[in-house]
Design an enzyme around this catalytic site. Structure first.
Site, PDB file in Angstrom:
ATOM      1  N   GLY A  62      37.748  37.416  27.613  1.00  0.00           N
ATOM      2  CA  GLY A  62      38.823  36.893  26.776  1.00  0.00           C
ATOM      3  C   GLY A  62      38.315  35.800  25.861  1.00  0.00           C
ATOM      4  CB  VAL A  71      36.368  37.194  35.107  1.00  0.00           C
ATOM      5  CG1 VAL A  71      36.385  37.214  36.637  1.00  0.00           C
ATOM      6  CG2 VAL A  71      37.218  36.032  34.602  1.00  0.00           C
ATOM      7  CE  LYS A 114      38.420  31.805  33.312  1.00  0.00           C
ATOM      8  NZ  LYS A 114      39.837  31.406  33.550  1.00  0.00           N
ATOM      9  N   GLY A 145      36.155  41.548  32.774  1.00  0.00           N
ATOM     10  CA  GLY A 145      37.014  41.310  31.627  1.00  0.00           C
ATOM     11  C   GLY A 145      36.532  40.127  30.823  1.00  0.00           C
ATOM     12  CG  MET A 185      39.951  30.268  27.473  1.00  0.00           C
ATOM     13  SD  MET A 185      39.565  28.683  26.676  1.00  0.00           S
ATOM     14  CE  MET A 185      39.035  27.708  28.085  1.00  0.00           C
ATOM     15  CG  ASP A 220      49.465  30.918  30.371  1.00  0.00           C
ATOM     16  OD1 ASP A 220      50.453  31.483  29.862  1.00  0.00           O
ATOM     17  OD2 ASP A 220      48.294  31.216  30.089  1.00  0.00           O
TER      18      ASP A 220
END
Length: 444
Positions: free
Chosen positions: A184, A189, A204, A182, A186, A300
């Site tokens: 995103g 991973v 990551k 995945g 940031m 979060d």
């Protein structure tokens, strides 16, 4: 023949577990079991199924609450047959003997069943060509890679996952990146294999576009510090971190969880039953207990940051937004008046000032996440951020009328999501005891 236990009811409803066709299959709560299930009414090693002389025998292993075959308590060896139901704790499993999936006759094709009314005939299995070749390296691209977005067209040519992602196949600090799990804002991973042992890990990588952003780097390193400090079965462990100088990349090496996020699971399967939902809540509550003891606040918590393994273990991930109530040695990521976290699961006090959020803020976010898991929807229906913020501050949670959710469950979620932190459970331990009591007391 392939032999499975299909979970029809319980905390891991919908899962499927393989049964050995030539030996013993241990079933229980312990991770050493061949079928390890998160059901707190199970003994660590609860029962076993043995393949013997063309038959399958079920036997209880001295469990506390017993093993039941078609609602008859198992005593000694009991033959188990196709279609029989095994009940252990709150988990109901159907024993199923299936024909193995047909072999694909052409390695570049996939089997499909023709729909009723088509020329080939009702239910006939045919083979159709579904692959394309990569316009860069010439490799065959499976159809599923296009379906999942791992491969796509670029300038009219198919591009395989390896050619689209320059890091696939790279070795970072002894870990070979084998699959992008995945990506995103940031970073990404990856599922990775340690070159020396072949063991699987998650790696990551911070996006190379953010390496010059001091705040992004600080958040990334914060996850390394917090994740390394928290050693708990319901928290994804961070083993090491560092910088690959040659690639100019910050990396974290983490525990690999074979499963999916809670958000993804709900999107695919719909809302969970209350027992499965609250079992997940209990596990993440225990993760919060560990964080509380280390004076760490996550800030979060949301379904996307809760991973659910195939055996039903829930694990909290992404401690990049966390803060230490003492000191992390990395400085502060927030300033007064600045919110962190995701809007739909954010408590009122965190909207204006994340700097003063404490463990009761995490309890609210977990409550909002459980609302989503129980209903398949966010706690409030407002469309714009300003309207949603107002709803978080002022509106009570409204449960959909078409969902059959016990009043005791609604009461716990309502208390977790109280507007005033003083009205919520005051510690994660208080929360987990309340959930444990509910799971014991409320009958299906």
């Amino acid at each position: 023949m392939d032999v499975y236990l299909l979970v029809e009811k319980g905390p891991v409803e919908g899962e499927k577990f393989k049964v050995s066709e030539s030996g013993k299959t241990l079933v229980g709560r312990a991770r050493v079991c061949d079928v390890s299930i998160v059901d707190f009414k199970l003994s660590r090693i609860h029962c076993e199924i043995e393949a013997s002389g063309g038959k399958y025998l079920l036997r209880d292993m001295g469990s506390r609450n017993g093993t039941f075959l078609n609602e008859k308590k198992a005593e000694g060896d009991m033959e188990i047959k196709d279609g029989d139901v095994v009940r252990i704790g709150d988990t109901h499993m159907r024993f199923s003997i299936m024909e193995p999936a047909p072999e694909i006759l052409n390695p570049t094709s996939e089997a499909v069943t023709v729909a009723d009314g088509e020329k080939q005939g009702t239910g006939q299995t045919v083979f159709v060509k579904t692959h394309r070749t990569c316009g860069k390296c010439g490799a065959i691209i499976p159809k599923k890679d296009f379906d999942t977005g791992k491969a796509r067209e670029v300038n009219g040519k198919g591009m395989c996952a390896h050619c689209l992602d320059p890091f696939l196949g790279k070795v970072i600090h002894g870990y070979r990146l084998v699959e992008n799990m995945g990506t995103g804002a940031m970073g990404s991973v990856y599922r990775a294999q340690e070159d020396e042992t072949g063991r699987e890990f998650a790696v990551k990588l911070l996006s190379s576009q953010l390496t010059a952003n001091a705040e992004a780097v600080s958040r990334f390193l914060r996850e390394a510090v917090a994740g390394g400090a928290l050693d708990h079965p319901n928290i994804v462990k961070v083993y090491e971190s560092g910088v690959d100088v040659d690639l100019n990349l910050y990396f974290l090496v983490m525990e690999f969880v074979d499963g999916e996020s809670l958000k993804s699971a709900v999107e695919k399967k719909g809302a969970f039953n209350y027992r499965k939902s609250m079992t997940i809540g209990l596990q993440i509550g225990r993760a919060l207990e560990a964080a509380f003891l280390h004076k760490i606040v996550h800030r979060d918590i949301k379904p996307a940051n809760i991973l659910l393994s195939k055996s039903g273990y829930a694990k909290l991930v992404d401690l990049g937004t966390s803060k230490s109530l003492e000191t992390s040695g990395l400085g502060s990521l927030t300033k007064t008046g600045m919110g962190m976290g995701t809007i739909a699961f954010m408590p009122p006090e965190q909207i204006a000032d994340a700097k003063h959020a404490d463990h009761r803020s995490d309890i609210y976010s977990l409550g909002a996440s459980l609302f989503y898991v129980l209903t398949g929807a966010r706690p409030f229906a407002e469309k714009t951020p300003s309207q949603y913020f107002q709803a978080i501050r002022e509106k009570p949670v409204e449960w959909p009328a078409d969902k059959q959710i016990p009043d005791g469950v609604k009461a716990i979620i309502a208390k977790m999501m109280a507007k005033d932190p003083a009205q919520r459970p005051q510690t994660p331990e208080e929360l987990t005891k309340t959930i444990e009591d509910l799971l014991t007391r409320v009958k299906d």
